[in-house]
Design a protein around this motif. Structure first.
Motif, PDB file in Angstrom:
ATOM      1  N   GLU A  67      40.487  43.602  40.783  1.00 49.85           N
ATOM      2  CA  GLU A  67      39.491  42.559  41.031  1.00 49.85           C
ATOM      3  C   GLU A  67      38.489  42.977  42.102  1.00 49.85           C
ATOM      4  N   ALA A  68      38.232  44.279  42.211  1.00 52.04           N
ATOM      5  CA  ALA A  68      37.330  44.768  43.266  1.00 52.04           C
ATOM      6  C   ALA A  68      35.951  44.126  43.142  1.00 52.04           C
ATOM      7  N   ASP A  69      35.379  43.768  44.327  1.00 57.21           N
ATOM      8  CA  ASP A  69      34.027  43.193  44.283  1.00 57.21           C
ATOM      9  C   ASP A  69      32.990  44.319  44.389  1.00 57.21           C
ATOM     10  N   ASP A  70      31.737  43.943  44.280  1.00 60.67           N
ATOM     11  CA  ASP A  70      30.665  44.949  44.271  1.00 60.67           C
ATOM     12  C   ASP A  70      30.701  45.825  45.523  1.00 60.67           C
TER      13      ASP A  70
ATOM     14  N   GLY B 206      41.355  43.794  33.316  1.00 62.42           N
ATOM     15  CA  GLY B 206      42.462  44.164  34.202  1.00 62.42           C
ATOM     16  C   GLY B 206      42.272  45.470  34.932  1.00 62.42           C
ATOM     17  N   THR B 207      41.114  46.092  34.855  1.00 66.86           N
ATOM     18  CA  THR B 207      40.941  47.379  35.539  1.00 66.86           C
ATOM     19  C   THR B 207      39.533  47.487  36.123  1.00 66.86           C
ATOM     20  N   ALA B 208      39.477  48.223  37.224  1.00 67.11           N
ATOM     21  CA  ALA B 208      38.180  48.374  37.897  1.00 67.11           C
ATOM     22  C   ALA B 208      37.219  49.223  37.078  1.00 67.11           C
ATOM     23  N   LEU B 209      37.753  49.940  36.079  1.00 67.62           N
ATOM     24  CA  LEU B 209      36.883  50.796  35.275  1.00 67.62           C
ATOM     25  C   LEU B 209      35.890  49.989  34.452  1.00 67.62           C
ATOM     26  N   ASP B 210      36.188  48.699  34.299  1.00 63.66           N
ATOM     27  CA  ASP B 210      35.272  47.851  33.530  1.00 63.66           C
ATOM     28  C   ASP B 210      34.165  47.254  34.401  1.00 63.66           C
ATOM     29  N   HIS B 211      34.261  47.508  35.692  1.00 61.60           N
ATOM     30  CA  HIS B 211      33.211  46.981  36.587  1.00 61.60           C
ATOM     31  C   HIS B 211      31.867  47.625  36.235  1.00 61.60           C
ATOM     32  N   HIS B 212      30.825  46.830  36.252  1.00 63.26           N
ATOM     33  CA  HIS B 212      29.533  47.360  35.776  1.00 63.26           C
ATOM     34  C   HIS B 212      29.039  48.535  36.611  1.00 63.26           C
TER      35      HIS B 212
ATOM     36  N   ARG C 240      31.036  49.795  45.534  1.00 65.41           N
ATOM     37  CA  ARG C 240      29.968  50.636  46.095  1.00 65.41           C
ATOM     38  C   ARG C 240      30.527  51.603  47.120  1.00 65.41           C
ATOM     39  N   ALA C 241      31.433  51.101  47.954  1.00 67.03           N
ATOM     40  CA  ALA C 241      32.015  51.952  49.009  1.00 67.03           C
ATOM     41  C   ALA C 241      32.827  53.090  48.387  1.00 67.03           C
ATOM     42  N   ALA C 242      33.617  52.760  47.351  1.00 71.56           N
ATOM     43  CA  ALA C 242      34.443  53.801  46.697  1.00 71.56           C
ATOM     44  C   ALA C 242      33.555  54.851  46.031  1.00 71.56           C
ATOM     45  N   LEU C 243      32.473  54.396  45.397  1.00 70.38           N
ATOM     46  CA  LEU C 243      31.576  55.341  44.723  1.00 70.38           C
ATOM     47  C   LEU C 243      30.833  56.214  45.732  1.00 70.38           C
ATOM     48  N   ALA C 244      30.493  55.600  46.889  1.00 73.12           N
ATOM     49  CA  ALA C 244      29.810  56.375  47.928  1.00 73.12           C
ATOM     50  C   ALA C 244      30.739  57.469  48.462  1.00 73.12           C
TER      51      ALA C 244
END
Lengths: 123, 290
Positions: free
Chosen positions: B48-51, B3-9, B55-59
Motif C-alpha cells: 500500500e505504498a503511497d506516492d 496487492g503489490t507495489a508493482l502496480d503503482h503508477h 518516489r523515495a524508493a525509485l530515487a
C-alpha cells in the motif's frame, strides 16, 4: 579533489570486491545485499547499480544465483560466492593492501612536502 | 487497490522508462535486469505504498538511463571474461522478438518442406485391371491377347473417326488425388499419338466394367467430366477419346500401354505416368487419314 566523477569511478572499482566480501560471509538476496552495502556509508550511490554488477560477477563465474522458496518467505533469488570468486577476492585483498599503502604513502609524502614548503616560506 | 507495489503508477512508469533505456542492451540481459528491479521494488515497498514512498524508493534505485548505462560497463573485478564478443556475443545481442520471428520462419519452411515431401512422395494412381473400347464397333472387332504379364486389346483403325477406350483407375493411397487433365507432354494427344483432338474425362462415380461391359451403351448415364477427385482407396472410370488420323497399311499397328494424367495432390499438381494394358489399332486404314 577527486570530485563526484572520480569517486564514482573509485566506487565502481571497489564495489565488486565489496559484494564478494559480503557474499563470502553468507549468501544474500538482492535487497539484503543492497541494504548491507548502503549501510557502508558512501559506497553505494544508487541501489539499482548492484544488479548489473551482480550479473557481471555471475557472468565472470565469481558468483552464482539460485531461487529459494523458503517457508514463510517469498521466493527470492540468492547470490553466493564461487571458489573462483573467493580466489579473486583474496587476490584483490592482497593487491588492495599494497595499492592503498602506496597511494597513502604518496598522498602523505605530498602533504609532508607541501607542509615543509609552507614552513620554508614562513621563514 | 492491488496487492503489490508493482502496480503503482509511478512504478509502472519507471519500468516503462527502463524498457526504453535498455533497448540497446542484449534482450536476455535487459530481461534479467528488469526482473531483478521488479523483485527489488516488490520487496522494498509495502503493497500500500503511497506516492512519496514510491518516489523515495525509485530515487534510491537510480534513474532508468543510469541503470541501463551501468548494465553496459565492465565489472572492475578479475575473472574470466564474459562472452560479449565474437559470434556468441553477437548472437546474445539479438533481441528475443527477432529470435521468435526467425524461429517461426524456420518452422514454416520446415513445415512446407515436410508438406511438399509428403505429397510429392505419394504413390501415383494405378490402372485397375479391365477396360474396353468406348465405341461398339471397336468392341465388335477387338482382339484380346493375354499373357501372364500383359494384356493387349487390338481393334481396327477407323481413320478420321472418333475412337477411344475406357479403363478403371484406382487410388491406392490415403490421400485424395484429383485428375485435372491429360498429361502434359511434348505434343497434343500424348495418350493417343496416332490421333488428334484427344479428350480425357473421368467419371464422378464408379461402375464395375470388369464383366459384361459393352462400351458406350453400358456407360450411358455415367457422367464424365474434369476435374474429378478420387478419394483414398476408391476407383473411377477414365475415358480417353480421339480422332484417329494415322494411315496404317494392312497388318500395321500402333498403340500405347501407359496413360499420362495431370493429377493434383494437396497443393501440388504433377504428371503421373500410369502403366496399363495395351491399346492397339491395326490397319488397313479406311476413310480419311492424314
Amino acid at each position: 579533489m577527486a570530485g563526484e566523477a572520480g569517486l564514482t569511478e573509485l566506487r565502481r572499482g571497489v564495489l565488486g570486491p565489496c559484494v564478494l566480501s559480503l557474499l563470502e560471509l553468507r549468501p544474500r538476496f538482492g535487497l539484503e545485499l543492497v541494504r548491507d552495502l548502503a549501510a557502508a556509508d558512501g559506497l553505494l550511490t544508487s541501489d539499482g547499480t548492484v544488479y548489473p554488477l551482480l550479473n557481471r560477477l555471475r557472468d565472470a563465474g565469481l558468483v552464482t544465483s539460485e531461487w529459494q522458496d523458503n517457508e514463510g518467505e517469498r521466493a527470492r533469488r540468492y547470490y553466493s560466492i564461487t571458489e573462483a570468486g573467493r580466489q579473486s577476492l583474496e587476490a584483490f585483498r592482497a593487491d588492495w593492501a599494497q595499492f592503498s599503502a602506496t597511494v597513502g604513502k604518496v598522498l602523505n609524502q605530498t602533504a609532508a612536502l607541501d607542509g615543509a614548503r609552507e614552513k620554508g616560506r614562513e621563514r | 487497490m492491488s496487492g503489490t507495489a508493482l502496480d503503482h503508477h509511478l512504478v509502472r512508469d519507471y519500468l516503462c522508462e527502463l524498457d526504453a533505456a535498455m533497448r540497446s542492451l542484449p534482450a536476455a540481459q535487459a530481461r534479467e535486469l528488469k526482473e531483478q528491479i521488479k523483485a527489488h521494488l516488490d520487496e522494498a515497498l509495502p503493497p500500500e505504498a503511497d506516492d512519496e514512498q514510491v518516489r523515495a524508493a525509485l530515487a534510491r534505485l537510480g534513474s532508468a538511463p543510469v541503470l541501463a548505462a551501468e548494465a553496459s560497463v565492465v565489472a572492475g573485478v578479475a575473472g574470466p571474461a564474459a562472452p560479449v564478443s565474437g559470434l556468441w556475443g553477437r548472437l546474445a545481442r539479438v533481441r528475443r522478438r527477432t529470435w521468435v520471428v526467425a524461429g517461426l520462419i524456420v518452422i514454416l519452411i520446415a513445415g512446407a518442406a515436410k508438406y511438399a515431401d509428403y505429397y510429392l512422395s505419394v504413390d501415383p494412381l494405378e490402372y485397375s485391371n479391365g477396360g474396353d473400347w468406348w465405341y461398339a464397333q471397336d468392341v465388335k472387332h477387338q482382339d484380346i491377347v493375354s499373357t501372364y504379364t500383359a494384356t493387349q486389346n487390338t481393334t481396327r483403325i477407323r481413320s478420321g473417326r472418333r475412337q477411344g477406350y475406357l479403363i478403371s483407375i484406382y487410388n491406392p493411397t490415403n490421400v485424395t488425388q484429383t485428375i485435372v487433365g491429360d498429361g502434359s507432354g511434348p505434343s497434343v494427344g500424348y495418350n493417343a499419338p496416332w490421333g488428334k483432338d484427344e479428350q480425357v474425362a473421368v467419371s464422378r462415380s464408379y461402375t464395375d466394367i470388369a464383366n459384361g461391359f459393352t462400351g458406350e451403351s453400358a456407360a450411358r448415364g455415367i457422367r464424365f467430366t474434369l476435374p474429378v477427385s478420387i478419394p483414398p482407396f476408391q476407383t473411377r472410370l477414365v475415358r480417353v477419346l480421339w480422332t484417329s488420323e494415322s494411315c496404317l497399311s494392312n497388318g500395321e499397328s500402333t498403340g500405347i500401354n501407359q496413360i499420362f494424367l495431370r493429377v493434383r495432390v494437396g497443393w501440388f499438381t504433377r504428371t503421373e505416368k500410369i502403366p496399363q494394358q495395351g491399346w492397339y489399332l491395326v490397319g488397313p486404314s479406311h476413310g480419311r487419314c492424314g
